[in-house]
Write a protein that holds these residues in place. Structure first.
Motif, PDB file in Angstrom:
ATOM      1  N   LEU A   1       0.858  -1.349  -0.210  1.00 54.77           N
ATOM      2  CA  LEU A   1       0.004  -0.137   0.077  1.00 54.77           C
ATOM      3  C   LEU A   1       1.096   1.257   0.006  1.00 54.77           C
ATOM      4  O   LEU A   1       1.427   1.634   0.742  1.00 54.77           O
TER       5      LEU A   1
ATOM      6  N   PHE B   1      -7.268   2.160  -3.901  1.00 55.94           N
ATOM      7  CA  PHE B   1      -7.700   1.617  -2.700  1.00 55.94           C
ATOM      8  C   PHE B   1      -8.361   3.158  -2.106  1.00 55.94           C
ATOM      9  O   PHE B   1      -7.753   3.661  -1.450  1.00 55.94           O
TER      10      PHE B   1
ATOM     11  N   TYR C   1     -11.954  -7.895   2.960  1.00 56.42           N
ATOM     12  CA  TYR C   1     -10.909  -7.281   3.620  1.00 56.42           C
ATOM     13  C   TYR C   1     -10.986  -6.833   5.168  1.00 56.42           C
ATOM     14  O   TYR C   1     -11.853  -6.375   5.431  1.00 56.42           O
TER      15      TYR C   1
ATOM     16  N   GLU D   1      -9.581  -5.260   8.051  1.00 59.99           N
ATOM     17  CA  GLU D   1      -8.694  -4.224   8.256  1.00 59.99           C
ATOM     18  C   GLU D   1      -8.474  -3.628   9.646  1.00 59.99           C
ATOM     19  O   GLU D   1      -9.430  -3.133  10.214  1.00 59.99           O
TER      20      GLU D   1
ATOM     21  N   SER E   1      -4.361   1.344   8.938  1.00 62.62           N
ATOM     22  CA  SER E   1      -3.085   1.791   8.715  1.00 62.62           C
ATOM     23  C   SER E   1      -2.386   1.939  10.130  1.00 62.62           C
ATOM     24  O   SER E   1      -2.694   2.956  10.871  1.00 62.62           O
ATOM     25  N   GLY E   2      -1.081   1.416  10.321  1.00 57.73           N
ATOM     26  CA  GLY E   2      -0.094   1.868  11.541  1.00 57.73           C
ATOM     27  C   GLY E   2      -1.050   1.430  12.639  1.00 57.73           C
ATOM     28  O   GLY E   2      -0.443   1.727  13.705  1.00 57.73           O
TER      29      GLY E   2
ATOM     30  N   GLY F   1      -4.944  -6.774   6.571  1.00 57.35           N
ATOM     31  CA  GLY F   1      -4.184  -5.468   6.626  1.00 57.35           C
ATOM     32  C   GLY F   1      -4.162  -4.829   7.860  1.00 57.35           C
ATOM     33  O   GLY F   1      -5.228  -5.105   8.719  1.00 57.35           O
ATOM     34  N   GLY F   2      -3.033  -4.111   7.946  1.00 55.03           N
ATOM     35  CA  GLY F   2      -3.020  -3.084   9.231  1.00 55.03           C
ATOM     36  C   GLY F   2      -2.233  -3.845  10.556  1.00 55.03           C
ATOM     37  O   GLY F   2      -2.273  -4.830  10.985  1.00 55.03           O
ATOM     38  N   GLY F   3      -1.042  -2.943  10.419  1.00 49.76           N
ATOM     39  CA  GLY F   3      -0.175  -3.269  11.530  1.00 49.76           C
ATOM     40  C   GLY F   3       0.694  -4.505  11.343  1.00 49.76           C
ATOM     41  O   GLY F   3       1.115  -5.200  12.444  1.00 49.76           O
TER      42      GLY F   3
ATOM     43  N   GLY G   1       1.812  -1.354   4.261  1.00 57.99           N
ATOM     44  CA  GLY G   1       2.024  -0.115   4.188  1.00 57.99           C
ATOM     45  C   GLY G   1       3.077   0.473   4.933  1.00 57.99           C
ATOM     46  O   GLY G   1       3.978   1.000   4.484  1.00 57.99           O
ATOM     47  N   THR G   2       2.495   0.684   6.178  1.00 54.83           N
ATOM     48  CA  THR G   2       3.441   1.638   6.874  1.00 54.83           C
ATOM     49  C   THR G   2       4.932   1.079   7.220  1.00 54.83           C
ATOM     50  O   THR G   2       5.617   2.192   7.358  1.00 54.83           O
TER      51      THR G   2
HETATM   52  O1  LIG Z   1      -0.153   0.445   7.017  1.00 57.72           O
HETATM   53  P1  LIG Z   1      -0.187  -0.647   7.532  1.00 57.72           P
HETATM   54  O2  LIG Z   1      -0.329  -0.932   9.061  1.00 57.72           O
HETATM   55  O3  LIG Z   1       0.934  -1.732   7.121  1.00 57.72           O
HETATM   56  O4  LIG Z   1      -1.544  -1.268   6.982  1.00 57.72           O
HETATM   57  C1  LIG Z   1      -1.877  -1.479   5.646  1.00 57.72           C
HETATM   58  C2  LIG Z   1      -3.210  -1.419   5.350  1.00 57.72           C
HETATM   59  O5  LIG Z   1      -4.341  -2.522   5.749  1.00 57.72           O
HETATM   60  C3  LIG Z   1      -4.057  -0.036   5.745  1.00 57.72           C
HETATM   61  O6  LIG Z   1      -5.022   0.023   5.090  1.00 57.72           O
END
Ligand SMILES: O=P(O)(O)OC[C@@H](O)CO
Ligand SMILES: CC(C)=CCC/C(C)=C/CC/C(C)=C/CC/C(C)=C/COP(=O)(O)OP(=O)(O)O
Ligand SMILES: [Mg+2]
Length: 245
Positions: free
Chosen positions: A22, A77, A170, A172, A175-176, A200-202, A223-224
């Motif tokens: 991402l 996205f 998805y 979620e 992000s971060g 996703g996420g973290g 992403g992060t």
């Molecule tokens: O930035 P991160 O924490 O990797 O998350 C990616 C994505 O799931 C955010 O929409």
């Protein structure tokens, strides 16, 4: 018109598990060179978007510059109608199923649909489900975040997504996010949901990534890590090799 979806399914046949990168249009300097690197390191697609990305001209430029640098698909996205850009290959056509605001369930989609048609962007019908609280997507999307330990609620939403005809779900964490979606929730959703499961996420390290795909995620999104860790290339490679092993 299912070129990207077919590509994703072919990639899944080849590698079993995939990683999408991402790239938030707001957080990268030379985004095309980051895109090129993640492609080289094994990402199967690039997601472009952000909760607060509202400058459509910037987004168009960005998508074009990424596309000229790579050959894997560029998938939008969107956090809003402003996330629809003419030159992308596909769009995660999300409905934020656990939003308390109908705008994020069907309003933004209605406003964006004719643009997607006009630009001939491939829509990937996606049930977007936000787990936990206090992230940007949670706040902007007015989500009623599903508690991390309430797998049964995520299962209900995921199965509803399937019955509504969505081929992607998805999960979620945002992000971060401080914590990722749990393996328990993923394996519970996997028992019911038949489509492609994106998580996703973290997610920041290869061990966690491996656990999440073992639990049943088909695709993980990173992403992060790419924005904040000076050592991201090494870690990204470790994540890709862990999920494929
Ligand atoms: O930035 P991160 O924490 O990797 O998350 C990616 C994505 O799931 C955010 O929409
Ligand atoms: C299909 C169309 C046209 C629109 C969908 C609109 C919907 C459902 C939006 C859902 C709510 C929302 C705000 C989602 C954002 C998802 C996203 C792109 C997250 C990326 O991360 P950020 O939340 O930008 O992270 P940071 O800002 O913390 O970097
Ligand atoms: Mg953002």
């Amino acid at each position: 018109m299912s070129r990207v979806e077919n590509y994703i399914n072919d990639e899944l046949k080849k590698h079993k598990k995939l990683c999408f990168a991402l790239l938030d249009s707001e957080n990268h300097g030379d985004i095309a060179s980051v895109a090129k690197k993640v492609e080289m390191l094994g990402a199967s697609a690039i997601l472009v978007g952000g909760s607060s990305a509202i400058d459509q001209l910037d987004l168009d430029k960005l998508v074009l510059s990424i596309k000229s640098a790579i050959s894997i698909p560029v998938i939008l996205f969107p956090g809003n109608v402003t996330g629809v850009s003419p030159n992308a290959d596909a769009i995660l056509f999300t409905s934020l199923l656990n939003s308390e605001d109908p705008y994020f369930i069907s309003g933004a989609q209605a406003l964006g649909a004719l643009l997607v048609k006009k630009y001939k962007i491939e829509p990937l019908p996606t049930g977007y489900i936000i787990i936990g609280e206090n992230t940007t997507a949670w706040f902007i999307g007015r989500a009623k975040g599903i508690p991390f330990e309430k797998s049964n609620i995520a299962v209900m939403y995921s199965l509803a997504a399937q019955y509504l005809g969505m081929r992607f779900v998805y999960l979620e964490a945002g992000s971060g996010a401080k914590r990722n979606v749990s393996t328990e929730m993923i394996s519970d959703v996997r028992k019911y949901f038949d489509g492609l499961l994106i998580v996703g996420g973290g997610i920041r390290d290869s061990e966690i990534a491996k656990q999440l795909v073992n639990a049943g995620a088909d695709i993980i999104v990173i992403g992060t890590l790419l924005e904040t860790d000076p050592d991201w290339e090494k870690k990204f490679v470790e994540i890709i090799s862990a999920i494929r092993s």
